[in-house]
Design a protein around this motif. Structure first.
Motif, PDB file in Angstrom:
ATOM      1  N   VAL A   1       0.850  -1.181   0.000  1.00 14.31           N
ATOM      2  CA  VAL A   1       0.000   0.000   0.000  1.00 14.31           C
ATOM      3  C   VAL A   1       0.887   1.233   0.000  1.00 14.31           C
ATOM      4  O   VAL A   1       1.830   1.327   0.795  1.00 14.31           O
ATOM      5  N   GLN A   2       0.557   2.161  -0.883  1.00 15.16           N
ATOM      6  CA  GLN A   2       1.365   3.376  -0.957  1.00 15.16           C
ATOM      7  C   GLN A   2       0.445   4.574  -1.164  1.00 15.16           C
ATOM      8  O   GLN A   2      -0.460   4.541  -2.001  1.00 15.16           O
ATOM      9  N   LEU A   3       0.671   5.613  -0.381  1.00 15.66           N
ATOM     10  CA  LEU A   3       0.010   6.888  -0.564  1.00 15.66           C
ATOM     11  C   LEU A   3       1.083   7.918  -0.846  1.00 15.66           C
ATOM     12  O   LEU A   3       2.000   8.105  -0.044  1.00 15.66           O
ATOM     13  N   GLN A   4       0.980   8.565  -1.976  1.00 11.11           N
ATOM     14  CA  GLN A   4       1.981   9.537  -2.403  1.00 11.11           C
ATOM     15  C   GLN A   4       1.361  10.916  -2.412  1.00 11.11           C
ATOM     16  O   GLN A   4       0.538  11.224  -3.270  1.00 11.11           O
ATOM     17  N   ALA A   5       1.785  11.735  -1.461  1.00  7.69           N
ATOM     18  CA  ALA A   5       1.295  13.110  -1.384  1.00  7.69           C
ATOM     19  C   ALA A   5       2.300  14.040  -2.031  1.00  7.69           C
ATOM     20  O   ALA A   5       3.511  13.835  -1.916  1.00  7.69           O
ATOM     21  N   SER A   6       1.801  15.060  -2.695  1.00  9.74           N
ATOM     22  CA  SER A   6       2.679  16.030  -3.349  1.00  9.74           C
ATOM     23  C   SER A   6       1.973  17.376  -3.456  1.00  9.74           C
ATOM     24  O   SER A   6       0.767  17.475  -3.216  1.00  9.74           O
ATOM     25  N   GLY A   7       2.757  18.396  -3.827  1.00 12.55           N
ATOM     26  CA  GLY A   7       2.179  19.708  -4.069  1.00 12.55           C
ATOM     27  C   GLY A   7       2.479  20.752  -3.025  1.00 12.55           C
ATOM     28  O   GLY A   7       2.085  21.914  -3.184  1.00 12.55           O
ATOM     29  N   GLY A   8       3.149  20.384  -1.965  1.00 17.98           N
ATOM     30  CA  GLY A   8       3.478  21.354  -0.941  1.00 17.98           C
ATOM     31  C   GLY A   8       4.501  22.376  -1.417  1.00 17.98           C
ATOM     32  O   GLY A   8       5.098  22.217  -2.475  1.00 17.98           O
ATOM     33  N   TRP A 112      -0.921   5.627   5.880  1.00 21.05           N
ATOM     34  CA  TRP A 112      -0.530   7.026   5.771  1.00 21.05           C
ATOM     35  C   TRP A 112       0.491   7.230   4.668  1.00 21.05           C
ATOM     36  O   TRP A 112       1.349   6.364   4.435  1.00 21.05           O
ATOM     37  N   GLY A 113       0.436   8.392   4.041  1.00 19.12           N
ATOM     38  CA  GLY A 113       1.482   8.808   3.126  1.00 19.12           C
ATOM     39  C   GLY A 113       2.626   9.445   3.889  1.00 19.12           C
ATOM     40  O   GLY A 113       2.591   9.574   5.115  1.00 19.12           O
ATOM     41  N   GLN A 114       3.630   9.903   3.144  1.00 22.60           N
ATOM     42  CA  GLN A 114       4.851  10.412   3.769  1.00 22.60           C
ATOM     43  C   GLN A 114       4.752  11.872   4.155  1.00 22.60           C
ATOM     44  O   GLN A 114       5.590  12.361   4.900  1.00 22.60           O
ATOM     45  N   GLY A 115       3.758  12.580   3.669  1.00 21.26           N
ATOM     46  CA  GLY A 115       3.581  13.980   4.015  1.00 21.26           C
ATOM     47  C   GLY A 115       4.244  14.914   3.030  1.00 21.26           C
ATOM     48  O   GLY A 115       5.243  14.577   2.391  1.00 21.26           O
ATOM     49  N   THR A 116       3.660  16.094   2.923  1.00 19.52           N
ATOM     50  CA  THR A 116       4.225  17.149   2.089  1.00 19.52           C
ATOM     51  C   THR A 116       4.132  18.452   2.870  1.00 19.52           C
ATOM     52  O   THR A 116       3.114  18.750   3.501  1.00 19.52           O
ATOM     53  N   LEU A 117       5.204  19.213   2.869  1.00 19.79           N
ATOM     54  CA  LEU A 117       5.310  20.395   3.719  1.00 19.79           C
ATOM     55  C   LEU A 117       4.704  21.619   3.042  1.00 19.79           C
ATOM     56  O   LEU A 117       5.025  21.933   1.897  1.00 19.79           O
ATOM     57  N   VAL A 118       3.851  22.287   3.788  1.00 18.42           N
ATOM     58  CA  VAL A 118       3.265  23.550   3.350  1.00 18.42           C
ATOM     59  C   VAL A 118       3.723  24.636   4.315  1.00 18.42           C
ATOM     60  O   VAL A 118       3.534  24.512   5.522  1.00 18.42           O
ATOM     61  N   THR A 119       4.320  25.674   3.769  1.00 21.76           N
ATOM     62  CA  THR A 119       4.777  26.796   4.579  1.00 21.76           C
ATOM     63  C   THR A 119       4.092  28.062   4.083  1.00 21.76           C
ATOM     64  O   THR A 119       4.189  28.389   2.898  1.00 21.76           O
ATOM     65  N   VAL A 120       3.405  28.744   4.993  1.00 18.40           N
ATOM     66  CA  VAL A 120       2.695  29.965   4.643  1.00 18.40           C
ATOM     67  C   VAL A 120       3.388  31.132   5.339  1.00 18.40           C
ATOM     68  O   VAL A 120       3.439  31.178   6.572  1.00 18.40           O
ATOM     69  N   SER A 121       3.915  32.027   4.568  1.00 11.68           N
ATOM     70  CA  SER A 121       4.623  33.177   5.132  1.00 11.68           C
ATOM     71  C   SER A 121       3.667  34.356   5.320  1.00 11.68           C
ATOM     72  O   SER A 121       2.728  34.543   4.556  1.00 11.68           O
ATOM     73  N   SER A 122       3.971  35.141   6.336  1.00  9.10           N
ATOM     74  CA  SER A 122       3.095  36.299   6.636  1.00  9.10           C
ATOM     75  C   SER A 122       3.547  37.549   5.914  1.00  9.10           C
ATOM     76  O   SER A 122       4.597  37.578   5.297  1.00  9.10           O
TER      77      SER A 122
END
Length: 122
Positions: A1-8, A112-122
């Motif tokens: 089973v594999q979950l691939q997250a992307s787009g961060g 669970w997938g491996q996660g993708t990092l989202v950073t929102v700057s102010s």
């Protein structure tokens, strides 16, 4: 089973991002697939889920009206469209599958997938 997250990535406050999650090796036709996130030093937080068979979606109050979950059934791919992003949305975003009917807790998810990092700057 594999979950691939992307787009961060890095985005300014008020901006948008779309995350993708492709599931393979698992029949998800009778499962819910969710998005969860974890900010540094904090517990994992439920964001929302989609019931794959019906397309029903449910969102946490913190993202309701700003985030939208959708899917492409043929590709076993789920999306998270994030609009009006805020600095407090900064986190690693995970996709995960659940056998539960109403999976509102990270404990309800098993793959669970491996996660993708989202950073929102102010």
């Amino acid at each position: 089973v594999q979950l691939q997250a992307s787009g961060g990535g890095l985005v300014q406050a008020g901006g948008s991002l779309r995350l993708s999650c492709t599931v393979s090796g698992l029949d998800i036709s009778r499962k819910a697939v969710g998005w969860l996130r974890q900010a540094p030093g904090q517990d994992r937080e439920f964001i929302g889920y989609i019931t794959w068979s019906t397309g029903f979606t449910y969102y946490a109050d913190s993202v309701k009206g700003r985030f939208t979950i959708s899917r492409t059934d043929a590709k076993n791919t789920m999306y998270l469209q994030m609009n009006s992003l805020k600095p407090e949305d900064t986190a690693t975003y995970y996709c995960a599958t659940s056998d539960g009917i109403v999976p509102l807790s990270p404990d309800n998810y098993n793959y669970w997938g491996q996660g993708t990092l989202v950073t929102v700057s102010s």
